[in-house]
Design a protein around this motif. Structure first.
Motif, PDB file in Angstrom:
ATOM      1  N   ILE A   1      -3.197  -4.609   6.412  1.00 27.94           N
ATOM      2  CA  ILE A   1      -2.332  -4.053   7.101  1.00 27.94           C
ATOM      3  C   ILE A   1      -2.325  -4.872   8.634  1.00 27.94           C
ATOM      4  CG2 ILE A   1      -1.810  -1.934   8.342  1.00 27.94           C
ATOM      5  CD1 ILE A   1      -2.831  -0.344   5.879  1.00 27.94           C
ATOM      6  N   GLY A   2      -3.509  -4.868   8.928  1.00 31.79           N
ATOM      7  CA  GLY A   2      -3.657  -5.569  10.277  1.00 31.79           C
ATOM      8  C   GLY A   2      -3.000  -6.851  10.354  1.00 31.79           C
TER       9      GLY A   2
ATOM     10  N   GLU B   1       2.384 -11.645   3.941  1.00 30.51           N
ATOM     11  CA  GLU B   1       3.311 -10.170   4.137  1.00 30.51           C
ATOM     12  C   GLU B   1       3.522 -10.165   5.713  1.00 30.51           C
ATOM     13  OE1 GLU B   1       5.138  -7.227   3.097  1.00 30.51           O
ATOM     14  OE2 GLU B   1       3.859  -7.789   1.545  1.00 30.51           O
ATOM     15  N   ILE B   2       4.655  -9.511   6.160  1.00 31.85           N
ATOM     16  CA  ILE B   2       5.092  -9.298   7.535  1.00 31.85           C
ATOM     17  C   ILE B   2       5.752  -7.941   7.469  1.00 31.85           C
ATOM     18  CG2 ILE B   2       6.714  -9.908   9.124  1.00 31.85           C
ATOM     19  CD1 ILE B   2       6.749 -12.553   8.099  1.00 31.85           C
ATOM     20  N   ARG B   3       5.194  -7.048   8.052  1.00 31.45           N
ATOM     21  CA  ARG B   3       5.510  -5.721   8.435  1.00 31.45           C
ATOM     22  C   ARG B   3       5.791  -5.442   9.876  1.00 31.45           C
ATOM     23  NH1 ARG B   3       0.929  -4.561   4.745  1.00 31.45           N
ATOM     24  NH2 ARG B   3       1.710  -4.065   2.576  1.00 31.45           N
ATOM     25  N   VAL B   4       6.848  -4.700   9.861  1.00 28.57           N
ATOM     26  CA  VAL B   4       7.319  -4.300  11.015  1.00 28.57           C
ATOM     27  C   VAL B   4       6.762  -2.774  11.682  1.00 28.57           C
ATOM     28  CG1 VAL B   4       9.730  -5.326  11.168  1.00 28.57           C
ATOM     29  CG2 VAL B   4       9.522  -3.283  10.334  1.00 28.57           C
ATOM     30  N   PRO B   5       6.827  -2.613  12.814  1.00 29.52           N
ATOM     31  CA  PRO B   5       5.758  -1.340  13.307  1.00 29.52           C
ATOM     32  C   PRO B   5       6.171  -0.114  12.357  1.00 29.52           C
ATOM     33  CG  PRO B   5       6.411  -2.500  15.164  1.00 29.52           C
ATOM     34  CD  PRO B   5       7.215  -3.284  14.105  1.00 29.52           C
ATOM     35  N   VAL B   6       7.367   0.297  12.172  1.00 25.94           N
ATOM     36  CA  VAL B   6       7.434   1.565  11.445  1.00 25.94           C
ATOM     37  C   VAL B   6       6.915   1.586  10.251  1.00 25.94           C
ATOM     38  CG1 VAL B   6       9.768   2.154  12.771  1.00 25.94           C
ATOM     39  CG2 VAL B   6       9.803   0.649  10.614  1.00 25.94           C
TER      40      VAL B   6
ATOM     41  N   LEU C   1       1.795   3.276   7.181  1.00 24.28           N
ATOM     42  CA  LEU C   1       0.582   2.951   6.430  1.00 24.28           C
ATOM     43  C   LEU C   1      -0.636   3.764   6.859  1.00 24.28           C
ATOM     44  CD1 LEU C   1       1.451  -0.514   5.145  1.00 24.28           C
ATOM     45  CD2 LEU C   1       1.766   1.669   3.995  1.00 24.28           C
ATOM     46  N   VAL C   2      -0.895   3.598   8.451  1.00 22.18           N
ATOM     47  CA  VAL C   2      -2.060   3.936   8.827  1.00 22.18           C
ATOM     48  C   VAL C   2      -2.163   5.381   9.039  1.00 22.18           C
ATOM     49  CG1 VAL C   2      -2.466   1.665   9.781  1.00 22.18           C
ATOM     50  CG2 VAL C   2      -1.300   3.432  11.314  1.00 22.18           C
ATOM     51  N   THR C   3      -1.095   6.060   9.264  1.00 21.70           N
ATOM     52  CA  THR C   3      -0.821   7.556   9.587  1.00 21.70           C
ATOM     53  C   THR C   3      -1.780   8.497   8.667  1.00 21.70           C
ATOM     54  OG1 THR C   3       1.397   7.501  10.123  1.00 21.70           O
ATOM     55  CG2 THR C   3       0.374   9.671   9.165  1.00 21.70           C
ATOM     56  N   PRO C   4      -2.305   8.250   7.224  1.00 18.90           N
ATOM     57  CA  PRO C   4      -3.531   8.922   6.712  1.00 18.90           C
ATOM     58  C   PRO C   4      -4.808   8.861   7.215  1.00 18.90           C
ATOM     59  CG  PRO C   4      -1.877   7.588   5.195  1.00 18.90           C
ATOM     60  CD  PRO C   4      -1.720   7.169   6.581  1.00 18.90           C
ATOM     61  N   TYR C   5      -5.077   7.929   8.100  1.00 22.55           N
ATOM     62  CA  TYR C   5      -6.409   7.448   8.533  1.00 22.55           C
ATOM     63  C   TYR C   5      -6.361   7.936  10.036  1.00 22.55           C
ATOM     64  CZ  TYR C   5      -6.224   4.951   4.073  1.00 22.55           C
ATOM     65  OH  TYR C   5      -6.139   4.600   2.718  1.00 22.55           O
TER      66      TYR C   5
ATOM     67  N   VAL D   1       0.742  -1.128  -0.072  1.00 21.42           N
ATOM     68  CA  VAL D   1      -0.175  -0.276  -0.073  1.00 21.42           C
ATOM     69  C   VAL D   1       0.777   1.297   0.038  1.00 21.42           C
ATOM     70  CG1 VAL D   1      -1.754   1.174   1.254  1.00 21.42           C
ATOM     71  CG2 VAL D   1      -1.915  -1.231   1.312  1.00 21.42           C
ATOM     72  N   ASP D   2       0.633   2.033  -0.869  1.00 27.74           N
ATOM     73  CA  ASP D   2       1.249   3.496  -0.781  1.00 27.74           C
ATOM     74  C   ASP D   2       0.403   4.572  -0.087  1.00 27.74           C
ATOM     75  OD1 ASP D   2       2.499   5.782  -1.437  1.00 27.74           O
ATOM     76  OD2 ASP D   2       2.032   5.871  -3.462  1.00 27.74           O
ATOM     77  N   PRO D   3       1.065   4.773   1.120  1.00 21.30           N
ATOM     78  CA  PRO D   3       0.369   5.698   2.066  1.00 21.30           C
ATOM     79  C   PRO D   3      -0.019   7.001   1.506  1.00 21.30           C
ATOM     80  CG  PRO D   3       2.603   5.321   2.706  1.00 21.30           C
ATOM     81  CD  PRO D   3       2.400   4.537   1.779  1.00 21.30           C
ATOM     82  N   THR D   4       0.673   7.436   0.590  1.00 22.96           N
ATOM     83  CA  THR D   4       0.437   8.803  -0.035  1.00 22.96           C
ATOM     84  C   THR D   4      -0.785   8.822  -0.759  1.00 22.96           C
ATOM     85  OG1 THR D   4       1.770   8.248  -2.126  1.00 22.96           O
ATOM     86  CG2 THR D   4       2.931   9.223  -0.142  1.00 22.96           C
ATOM     87  N   ALA D   5      -1.220   7.504  -1.367  1.00 23.15           N
ATOM     88  CA  ALA D   5      -2.502   7.612  -2.049  1.00 23.15           C
ATOM     89  C   ALA D   5      -3.742   8.097  -1.122  1.00 23.15           C
ATOM     90  CB  ALA D   5      -2.659   6.020  -2.585  1.00 23.15           C
ATOM     91  N   ALA D   6      -3.582   7.930   0.140  1.00 24.24           N
ATOM     92  CA  ALA D   6      -4.766   8.520   0.976  1.00 24.24           C
ATOM     93  C   ALA D   6      -4.558  10.089   1.383  1.00 24.24           C
ATOM     94  CB  ALA D   6      -4.896   7.942   2.272  1.00 24.24           C
TER      95      ALA D   6
END
Length: 251
Positions: free
Chosen positions: A163-164, A223-228, A233-237, A50-55
């Motif tokens: 994301i979750g 997919e595995i993502r670390v906290p940063v 990714l959730v910042t825009p929301y 996911v591109d966070p800049t899209a939101a």
């Protein structure tokens, strides 16, 4: 119940103690059983980069900064991290049901209502477990989502679920308590089932719920993502600013 040194409620005690029956282990296990029986679970989750800049990002003036510090420094930081994500999901599905998109079928309403209820249970479970050490309630920013449009709502739902799932997959390495790790494993299995049914609503009679963008063909892993990565990714929301690192690893 026993408290840890930083004053939060020990979730291991919460899950087994008689005084916490309302949000205790029995209720949680009952909830998991109902989820499986209801058929909200299908199979593997859908994942996507996911591109966070899209939101659209909202102005954050006047909103606090939530600093998780080093997620993995202790289990409270990991629980707060998960609590933040569950707050976002619970708020999203609450809005979906409060303002149904055009053409929502009875089946879709039942599925999305079940998911809403699951996310609320997850959110409240973490809040009760963390106690006084819990981060404040977050302020969602869904201004970029058209809640009257089916494609927009289901697309956002798939985004949040994916994301979750990737967040729980990545957070496991930071959890030190075996009980906490078991709890996270149970919750991520439910989130993966959410992602699966949402993918099926979007693209029925297909394999999209477990396609190559879900289970990587080269590894057979999700997919595995670390906290940063997840926080970005959730910042825009979320109107608050979320800061966090991930330095510590489980031995």
């Amino acid at each position: 119940m026993e408290n840890q040194s930083n004053g939060h409620t020990d979730v291991r005690q919460m899950l087994t103690g008689k005084e916490s029956a309302a949000l205790g282990r029995r209720m949680f296990m009952r909830y998991l059983g109902v989820t499986a029986a209801a058929g909200v679970a299908l199979s593997a989750c859908q994942n996507e980069i996911v591109d966070p800049t899209a939101a659209a990002r909202s102005a954050r003036e006047g909103f606090r900064t939530i600093d998780f510090g080093d997620v993995g420094n202790n289990d409270v930081t990991v629980l707060n991290y998960a609590y933040a994500l569950e707050q976002l999901e619970a708020a999203f599905y609450t809005q979906v049901i409060a303002t149904p998109y055009s053409g929502m079928t009875d089946m879709e309403r039942r599925i999305l209502t079940d998911i809403r209820d699951h996310e609320i249970i997850h959110r409240d479970l973490f809040k009760a477990a963390i106690g006084s050490a819990a981060i404040p309630g977050l302020t969602p920013d869904f201004s970029s989502i058209n809640f009257s449009n089916r494609a927009a709502v289901l697309g956002a739902a798939r985004l949040f679920e994916n994301i979750g799932v990737s967040a729980y997959n990545g957070a496991g390495q930071f959890i030190m308590s075996a009980d906490y790790l078991t709890l996270a494993g149970k919750i991520v299995s439910v989130e993966a089932r959410h992602a699966s049914i949402i993918s099926t609503l979007i693209d029925p009679q297909s394999r999209s719920f477990a396609g190559d963008d879900v289970i990587f063909p080269s590894t057979g892993l999700e997919e595995i993502r670390v906290p940063v990565e997840v926080l970005a990714l959730v910042t825009p929301y979320i109107k608050e600013t979320l800061n966090g690192m991930n330095v510590r690893r489980r031995a």
